[in-house]
Every structure is written in C-alpha cells, then in structure tokens.
Motif scaffolding. Structure first.
Motif, PDB file in Angstrom:
ATOM      1  N   THR A  81       0.758  -1.218   0.170  1.00 20.61           N
ATOM      2  CA  THR A  81       0.170  -0.067  -0.139  1.00 20.61           C
ATOM      3  C   THR A  81       0.961   1.230   0.103  1.00 20.61           C
ATOM      4  N   HIS A  82       1.841   1.356   0.968  1.00 26.59           N
ATOM      5  CA  HIS A  82       2.660   2.592   0.708  1.00 26.59           C
ATOM      6  C   HIS A  82       3.296   2.893  -0.452  1.00 26.59           C
ATOM      7  N   VAL A  83       3.813   1.697  -1.198  1.00 20.30           N
ATOM      8  CA  VAL A  83       4.535   1.889  -2.432  1.00 20.30           C
ATOM      9  C   VAL A  83       3.673   2.582  -3.379  1.00 20.30           C
ATOM     10  N   LEU A  84       2.420   1.923  -3.597  1.00 28.55           N
ATOM     11  CA  LEU A  84       1.234   2.538  -4.359  1.00 28.55           C
ATOM     12  C   LEU A  84       0.941   4.091  -4.218  1.00 28.55           C
ATOM     13  N   ARG A  85       0.850   4.196  -2.838  1.00 25.35           N
ATOM     14  CA  ARG A  85       0.574   5.730  -2.246  1.00 25.35           C
ATOM     15  C   ARG A  85       1.609   6.472  -2.788  1.00 25.35           C
ATOM     16  N   GLU A  86       3.070   6.231  -2.405  1.00 24.29           N
ATOM     17  CA  GLU A  86       4.212   6.941  -2.987  1.00 24.29           C
ATOM     18  C   GLU A  86       4.030   7.238  -4.604  1.00 24.29           C
ATOM     19  N   TRP A  87       3.795   6.259  -5.346  1.00 32.33           N
ATOM     20  CA  TRP A  87       3.724   6.521  -6.580  1.00 32.33           C
ATOM     21  C   TRP A  87       2.624   7.577  -6.981  1.00 32.33           C
ATOM     22  N   ARG A  88       1.528   7.417  -6.394  1.00 25.30           N
ATOM     23  CA  ARG A  88       0.415   8.193  -6.734  1.00 25.30           C
ATOM     24  C   ARG A  88       0.677   9.770  -6.346  1.00 25.30           C
ATOM     25  N   ILE A  89       1.450   9.966  -5.353  1.00 23.97           N
ATOM     26  CA  ILE A  89       1.699  11.260  -4.678  1.00 23.97           C
ATOM     27  C   ILE A  89       2.935  11.823  -5.659  1.00 23.97           C
ATOM     28  N   ARG A  90       3.820  10.974  -6.315  1.00 27.40           N
ATOM     29  CA  ARG A  90       4.806  11.561  -7.211  1.00 27.40           C
ATOM     30  C   ARG A  90       3.939  12.225  -8.546  1.00 27.40           C
ATOM     31  N   GLU A  91       2.925  11.321  -8.826  1.00 31.24           N
ATOM     32  CA  GLU A  91       2.099  11.610 -10.072  1.00 31.24           C
ATOM     33  C   GLU A  91       1.631  13.081  -9.678  1.00 31.24           C
ATOM     34  N   LEU A  92       0.863  13.013  -8.536  1.00 30.49           N
ATOM     35  CA  LEU A  92       0.231  14.213  -8.323  1.00 30.49           C
ATOM     36  C   LEU A  92       1.135  15.712  -8.118  1.00 30.49           C
ATOM     37  N   GLU A  93       2.434  15.216  -7.823  1.00 32.89           N
ATOM     38  CA  GLU A  93       3.277  16.323  -7.742  1.00 32.89           C
ATOM     39  C   GLU A  93       3.757  16.882  -9.206  1.00 32.89           C
ATOM     40  N   ASN A  94       3.798  15.818 -10.048  1.00 32.54           N
ATOM     41  CA  ASN A  94       4.056  16.362 -11.409  1.00 32.54           C
ATOM     42  C   ASN A  94       3.087  17.250 -11.849  1.00 32.54           C
ATOM     43  N   GLN A  95       1.634  16.653 -11.602  1.00 32.08           N
ATOM     44  CA  GLN A  95       0.578  17.398 -12.164  1.00 32.08           C
ATOM     45  C   GLN A  95       0.567  18.643 -11.629  1.00 32.08           C
ATOM     46  N   LEU A  96       0.888  18.813 -10.295  1.00 29.45           N
ATOM     47  CA  LEU A  96       0.870  20.327  -9.641  1.00 29.45           C
ATOM     48  C   LEU A  96       1.787  21.170 -10.156  1.00 29.45           C
ATOM     49  N   GLU A  97       2.996  20.641 -10.865  1.00 31.49           N
ATOM     50  CA  GLU A  97       4.137  21.262 -11.171  1.00 31.49           C
ATOM     51  C   GLU A  97       3.661  21.773 -12.476  1.00 31.49           C
ATOM     52  N   SER A  98       2.953  21.317 -13.098  1.00 30.26           N
ATOM     53  CA  SER A  98       2.476  21.818 -14.512  1.00 30.26           C
ATOM     54  C   SER A  98       1.390  22.673 -14.329  1.00 30.26           C
ATOM     55  N   LEU A  99       0.590  22.520 -13.160  1.00 28.83           N
ATOM     56  CA  LEU A  99      -0.694  23.494 -12.831  1.00 28.83           C
ATOM     57  C   LEU A  99       0.222  24.957 -12.382  1.00 28.83           C
ATOM     58  N   VAL A 100       1.152  24.811 -11.747  1.00 30.46           N
ATOM     59  CA  VAL A 100       1.906  25.952 -11.004  1.00 30.46           C
ATOM     60  C   VAL A 100       2.540  26.910 -12.430  1.00 30.46           C
ATOM     61  N   ILE A 101       3.236  25.881 -13.396  1.00 32.98           N
ATOM     62  CA  ILE A 101       3.727  26.568 -14.341  1.00 32.98           C
ATOM     63  C   ILE A 101       2.750  27.351 -15.210  1.00 32.98           C
ATOM     64  N   GLU A 102       1.508  26.821 -15.361  1.00 36.07           N
ATOM     65  CA  GLU A 102       0.596  27.500 -16.284  1.00 36.07           C
ATOM     66  C   GLU A 102      -0.194  28.327 -15.692  1.00 36.07           C
ATOM     67  N   GLY A 103      -0.253  28.511 -14.410  1.00 34.09           N
ATOM     68  CA  GLY A 103      -0.586  29.518 -13.528  1.00 34.09           C
ATOM     69  C   GLY A 103       0.357  30.754 -13.509  1.00 34.09           C
ATOM     70  N   LYS A 104       1.707  30.445 -13.269  1.00 28.72           N
ATOM     71  CA  LYS A 104       2.467  31.668 -13.685  1.00 28.72           C
ATOM     72  C   LYS A 104       2.452  32.106 -15.007  1.00 28.72           C
ATOM     73  N   ARG A 105       2.315  31.564 -15.972  1.00 27.53           N
ATOM     74  CA  ARG A 105       1.984  31.702 -17.359  1.00 27.53           C
ATOM     75  C   ARG A 105       0.844  32.830 -17.695  1.00 27.53           C
ATOM     76  N   LEU A 106      -0.335  32.404 -16.623  1.00 30.98           N
ATOM     77  CA  LEU A 106      -1.421  33.191 -16.991  1.00 30.98           C
ATOM     78  C   LEU A 106      -1.373  34.490 -16.023  1.00 30.98           C
ATOM     79  N   GLY A 107      -0.281  34.574 -15.229  1.00 27.80           N
ATOM     80  CA  GLY A 107       0.090  35.660 -14.268  1.00 27.80           C
ATOM     81  C   GLY A 107      -0.646  35.575 -13.084  1.00 27.80           C
ATOM     82  N   LEU A 108      -1.026  34.391 -12.559  1.00 31.09           N
ATOM     83  CA  LEU A 108      -1.703  34.250 -11.482  1.00 31.09           C
ATOM     84  C   LEU A 108      -0.828  34.325 -10.350  1.00 31.09           C
ATOM     85  N   SER A 109      -1.126  34.947  -8.983  1.00 33.92           N
ATOM     86  CA  SER A 109      -0.106  34.997  -7.829  1.00 33.92           C
ATOM     87  C   SER A 109      -0.268  33.599  -7.328  1.00 33.92           C
ATOM     88  N   GLU A 110       0.742  33.345  -6.332  1.00 37.01           N
ATOM     89  CA  GLU A 110       0.497  32.218  -5.673  1.00 37.01           C
ATOM     90  C   GLU A 110      -0.605  32.207  -4.793  1.00 37.01           C
TER      91      GLU A 110
END
Length: 126
Positions: A81-110
């Motif tokens: 279970t902990h291995v699956l959870r860790e993998w899913r967290i890594r995937e979520l972090e990748n998605q969050l990184e993409s969202l932050v990059i796109e937010g910055k491109r749009l000029g959104l503040s933190e």
C-alpha cells in the motif's frame, strides 16, 4: 492488456510501454498475479523490437511492479500500500508542477492559485 504507442512522441517506446503497464497496475486493471504476455508476444503485438519490451519489463521488475520466473513467465507483483501511495503522490506532484507553471504563465499570484486549490478541495473535486 491494452497498450497504445505513439511513433511521433518524444518519449521512447520502452518508456511508453513501461508507463502504461504501471498505470494499469495502479488503476487495478492488472492485478497481483496476473500474467503478462511474453516479451516476444508483446513485441510482436506492438510491432517493436524484443529489446524494447525487454527493457520495459526489466525496469518494471526493478521497481517492484513485476516478477519474472524462468519457465513460468512474467506476472504482476504484489503491491504494498505505501508503495502505491508514494507512486500516486509523485504523479500528483508532477501534475501540480504543470499547474503552477501554467498559473504563472497566466499571471496568477501564488495566493490566487492556492485559493483555487482550496475551492476545488472543499467542493470535493467536482
């Protein structure tokens, strides 16, 4: 097992195979103990080199997703279970990184981005 390869993608074929198998395991489409096609069968079905499928299987085995037994074949390994959870967290972090990059491109503040996340979190992801 359903694997779709893109010949035009910059992602190497073995990595496309590896990630799609991993995703099917994570989603429960492939379950513990399920047999996978032999490297030759998969290579033939996907019209790729056996070396390509061999590399994908070897990396999945090293990461603990598959187990291979001489004479028996390759099977989905039991996932902790902990291995699956860790993998899913890594995937979520990748998605969050993409969202932050796109937010910055749009000029959104933190704060604007954090507020958006809070709204969606409170609504239950709807």
């Amino acid at each position: 097992m359903n694997i779709l390869l893109s010949q035009t993608s910059k992602t190497p074929l073995y990595l496309q195979i590896k990630e799609q198998i991993k995703e099917q395991i994570m989603k429960g489409i492939l379950k513990e103990g399920d047999p996978l096609p032999s490297m030759r069968e998969l290579a033939k079905d996907l019209r790729v080199s056996v070396i390509t499928t061999k590399r994908a299987y070897e990396e999945l085995e090293q990461e603990g997703f598959l187990v291979s037994t001489v004479g028996r074949g390759t099977f989905v390994a039991g996932q902790q279970t902990h291995v699956l959870r860790e993998w899913r967290i890594r995937e979520l972090e990748n998605q969050l990184e993409s969202l932050v990059i796109e937010g910055k491109r749009l000029g959104l503040s933190e704060q604007e981005l954090v507020d958006m996340v809070r709204i969606y979190y409170k609504e239950g992801g709807r």
